[in-house]
Design a protein around this motif. Structure first.
Motif, PDB file in Angstrom:
ATOM      1  N   LEU A  12     -88.651  43.575 107.459  1.00 40.69           N
ATOM      2  CA  LEU A  12     -89.982  43.035 107.595  1.00 40.69           C
ATOM      3  C   LEU A  12     -90.589  42.775 106.241  1.00 40.69           C
ATOM      4  CD1 LEU A  12     -91.296  46.179 109.868  1.00 40.69           C
ATOM      5  CD2 LEU A  12     -91.201  43.680 110.648  1.00 40.69           C
ATOM      6  N   LEU A  13     -90.191  43.196 105.245  1.00 41.55           N
ATOM      7  CA  LEU A  13     -90.719  42.676 103.833  1.00 41.55           C
ATOM      8  C   LEU A  13     -90.200  41.416 103.804  1.00 41.55           C
ATOM      9  CD1 LEU A  13     -92.055  43.391 101.177  1.00 41.55           C
ATOM     10  CD2 LEU A  13     -89.568  44.033 100.411  1.00 41.55           C
ATOM     11  N   ILE A  14     -89.234  41.056 104.179  1.00 42.44           N
ATOM     12  CA  ILE A  14     -88.652  39.610 103.829  1.00 42.44           C
ATOM     13  C   ILE A  14     -89.531  38.679 104.740  1.00 42.44           C
ATOM     14  CG2 ILE A  14     -86.547  38.054 104.034  1.00 42.44           C
ATOM     15  CD1 ILE A  14     -84.998  40.707 103.084  1.00 42.44           C
ATOM     16  N   VAL A  15     -89.244  39.002 106.170  1.00 43.58           N
ATOM     17  CA  VAL A  15     -90.286  38.041 107.046  1.00 43.58           C
ATOM     18  C   VAL A  15     -91.457  37.947 106.658  1.00 43.58           C
ATOM     19  CG1 VAL A  15     -91.115  38.049 109.214  1.00 43.58           C
ATOM     20  CG2 VAL A  15     -88.997  38.751 108.983  1.00 43.58           C
ATOM     21  N   ILE A  16     -92.319  38.947 106.033  1.00 45.16           N
ATOM     22  CA  ILE A  16     -93.530  38.656 105.536  1.00 45.16           C
ATOM     23  C   ILE A  16     -93.853  37.881 104.420  1.00 45.16           C
ATOM     24  CG2 ILE A  16     -95.438  40.098 104.542  1.00 45.16           C
ATOM     25  CD1 ILE A  16     -94.900  42.304 106.404  1.00 45.16           C
ATOM     26  N   ILE A  17     -92.869  38.017 103.402  1.00 48.40           N
ATOM     27  CA  ILE A  17     -92.699  37.135 102.182  1.00 48.40           C
ATOM     28  C   ILE A  17     -92.669  35.642 102.801  1.00 48.40           C
ATOM     29  CG2 ILE A  17     -91.522  36.574 100.309  1.00 48.40           C
ATOM     30  CD1 ILE A  17     -91.106  39.519  99.693  1.00 48.40           C
ATOM     31  N   VAL A  18     -91.665  35.476 103.478  1.00 49.71           N
ATOM     32  CA  VAL A  18     -91.272  34.214 103.996  1.00 49.71           C
ATOM     33  C   VAL A  18     -92.396  33.544 104.701  1.00 49.71           C
ATOM     34  CG1 VAL A  18     -90.072  32.879 105.657  1.00 49.71           C
ATOM     35  CG2 VAL A  18     -88.957  34.450 104.064  1.00 49.71           C
ATOM     36  N   LEU A  19     -93.246  34.134 105.641  1.00 49.51           N
ATOM     37  CA  LEU A  19     -94.481  33.937 106.226  1.00 49.51           C
ATOM     38  C   LEU A  19     -95.489  33.544 105.371  1.00 49.51           C
ATOM     39  CD1 LEU A  19     -94.523  36.145 109.397  1.00 49.51           C
ATOM     40  CD2 LEU A  19     -93.869  33.876 109.423  1.00 49.51           C
ATOM     41  N   GLY A  20     -95.735  34.613 104.367  1.00 49.51           N
ATOM     42  CA  GLY A  20     -96.716  34.153 103.140  1.00 49.51           C
ATOM     43  C   GLY A  20     -96.253  32.756 102.502  1.00 49.51           C
ATOM     44  N   ALA A  22     -94.796  30.170 103.535  1.00 51.57           N
ATOM     45  CA  ALA A  22     -94.739  29.347 104.415  1.00 51.57           C
ATOM     46  C   ALA A  22     -96.289  28.848 104.845  1.00 51.57           C
ATOM     47  CB  ALA A  22     -93.887  29.639 105.770  1.00 51.57           C
ATOM     48  N   LEU A  23     -96.926  29.947 104.850  1.00 53.09           N
ATOM     49  CA  LEU A  23     -98.472  29.644 104.983  1.00 53.09           C
ATOM     50  C   LEU A  23     -99.056  29.088 103.926  1.00 53.09           C
ATOM     51  CD1 LEU A  23    -101.088  30.217 107.104  1.00 53.09           C
ATOM     52  CD2 LEU A  23    -101.263  32.391 105.821  1.00 53.09           C
ATOM     53  N   ARG A  24     -98.947  29.560 102.844  1.00 57.83           N
ATOM     54  CA  ARG A  24     -99.422  29.127 101.519  1.00 57.83           C
ATOM     55  C   ARG A  24     -98.835  27.314 101.473  1.00 57.83           C
ATOM     56  NH1 ARG A  24    -102.615  30.395  96.898  1.00 57.83           N
ATOM     57  NH2 ARG A  24    -102.835  32.442  98.397  1.00 57.83           N
ATOM     58  N   ARG A  25     -97.665  27.287 101.634  1.00 54.24           N
ATOM     59  CA  ARG A  25     -96.985  25.913 101.625  1.00 54.24           C
ATOM     60  C   ARG A  25     -97.548  24.798 102.699  1.00 54.24           C
ATOM     61  NH1 ARG A  25     -95.998  21.406 100.813  1.00 54.24           N
ATOM     62  NH2 ARG A  25     -94.023  20.580  99.959  1.00 54.24           N
ATOM     63  N   PHE A  26     -97.652  25.246 103.776  1.00 59.52           N
ATOM     64  CA  PHE A  26     -97.682  24.355 104.820  1.00 59.52           C
ATOM     65  C   PHE A  26     -98.926  24.695 105.758  1.00 59.52           C
ATOM     66  CE2 PHE A  26     -92.836  25.111 104.605  1.00 59.52           C
ATOM     67  CZ  PHE A  26     -92.751  23.790 104.015  1.00 59.52           C
ATOM     68  N   GLY A  27     -99.783  25.808 105.533  1.00 64.16           N
ATOM     69  CA  GLY A  27    -100.906  25.944 106.244  1.00 64.16           C
ATOM     70  C   GLY A  27    -101.910  24.751 106.216  1.00 64.16           C
ATOM     71  N   TYR A  28    -102.364  24.145 105.156  1.00 58.96           N
ATOM     72  CA  TYR A  28    -103.346  23.282 105.025  1.00 58.96           C
ATOM     73  C   TYR A  28    -102.510  21.706 105.848  1.00 58.96           C
ATOM     74  CZ  TYR A  28    -106.198  25.924 102.440  1.00 58.96           C
ATOM     75  OH  TYR A  28    -106.829  26.946 101.888  1.00 58.96           O
ATOM     76  N   ALA A  29    -101.154  21.669 105.551  1.00 56.15           N
ATOM     77  CA  ALA A  29    -100.449  20.574 106.182  1.00 56.15           C
ATOM     78  C   ALA A  29    -100.511  20.478 107.740  1.00 56.15           C
ATOM     79  CB  ALA A  29     -99.069  20.424 105.468  1.00 56.15           C
ATOM     80  N   ILE A  30    -100.613  21.450 108.226  1.00 53.03           N
ATOM     81  CA  ILE A  30    -100.548  21.651 109.684  1.00 53.03           C
ATOM     82  C   ILE A  30    -101.800  21.888 110.205  1.00 53.03           C
ATOM     83  CG2 ILE A  30     -98.036  22.114 109.915  1.00 53.03           C
ATOM     84  CD1 ILE A  30     -99.047  25.333 110.465  1.00 53.03           C
ATOM     85  N   ASP A  31    -102.907  21.625 109.156  1.00 55.25           N
ATOM     86  CA  ASP A  31    -104.389  21.592 109.792  1.00 55.25           C
ATOM     87  C   ASP A  31    -104.763  23.074 110.221  1.00 55.25           C
ATOM     88  OD1 ASP A  31    -104.714  19.036 109.261  1.00 55.25           O
ATOM     89  OD2 ASP A  31    -104.333  18.236 111.045  1.00 55.25           O
ATOM     90  N   LEU A  32    -104.240  23.957 109.461  1.00 58.90           N
ATOM     91  CA  LEU A  32    -104.864  25.377 109.671  1.00 58.90           C
ATOM     92  C   LEU A  32    -106.270  25.497 109.075  1.00 58.90           C
ATOM     93  CD1 LEU A  32    -101.590  27.851 109.551  1.00 58.90           C
ATOM     94  CD2 LEU A  32    -103.021  26.995 111.495  1.00 58.90           C
ATOM     95  N   PRO A  33    -107.193  26.181 109.416  1.00 58.95           N
ATOM     96  CA  PRO A  33    -108.449  26.234 108.814  1.00 58.95           C
ATOM     97  C   PRO A  33    -108.195  27.012 107.581  1.00 58.95           C
ATOM     98  CG  PRO A  33    -108.719  27.079 111.172  1.00 58.95           C
ATOM     99  CD  PRO A  33    -107.123  26.969 110.762  1.00 58.95           C
ATOM    100  N   PHE A  34    -109.113  26.776 106.664  1.00 59.80           N
ATOM    101  CA  PHE A  34    -109.131  27.357 105.469  1.00 59.80           C
ATOM    102  C   PHE A  34    -109.077  29.044 105.634  1.00 59.80           C
ATOM    103  CE2 PHE A  34    -111.807  29.379 102.052  1.00 59.80           C
ATOM    104  CZ  PHE A  34    -110.928  29.465 101.090  1.00 59.80           C
TER     105      PHE A  34
END
Length: 138
Positions: A12-20, A22-34
């Motif tokens: 779970l720790l590894i999954v959370i780190i990867v998700l975090g 990915a969110l930081r890197r691609f969040g705005y690129a895929i037009d997620l809200p601020f």
């Protein structure tokens, strides 16, 4: 049983780190809200602190309950957030790096503390040890 719980916590720790990341890197690129990118990252960071602590202390002692781990994780998260109010040239230079921004953050925000609390609560609820301690339904 403890090894299985620790393995699940590490996963779970590894999954959370990867998700975090990915969110930081691609969040705005895929037009997620601020709001989602900013506070979703803080929520995941709080969850990461919980599982990192749970993994670290879970191997040492099975006596610490998930609620106790959550309280300690929240105290750590508050301390890290308050640490953002302390400024020195070398620390501010580190905060400008990617690692510094991810680990320490840059700007103090009470809203981050709220997001950390939600993330820690969610992590506690998902903790395999928490589910093992809760009474089973027949």
């Amino acid at each position: 049983m403890i090894q299985r719980t620790q393995g699940l916590r590490l996963m779970l720790l590894i999954v959370i780190i990867v998700l975090g990341l990915a969110l930081r890197r691609f969040g705005y690129a895929i037009d997620l809200p601020f709001f989602i990118v900013k506070y979703g990252g803080s929520l995941l960071w709080g969850s990461m602190v919980y599982f990192l602590l749970a993994f670290a202390v879970g191997g040492l002692s099975a006596r610490i309950r998930p609620a106790g781990i959550a309280i300690i994780a929240f105290a750590i998260a508050i301390c890290v957030e308050l640490f953002r109010l302390y400024h020195t040239p070398w620390l501010d230079a580190f905060r400008l790096t990617t690692a510094g921004a991810l680990l320490l953050g840059r700007i103090f925000s009470l809203w981050n503390i709220v997001a950390y609390a939600f993330g820690i609560a969610a992590a506690c609820a998902l903790d395999p040890a928490f589910r093992l301690l809760s009474p089973s339904k027949p």
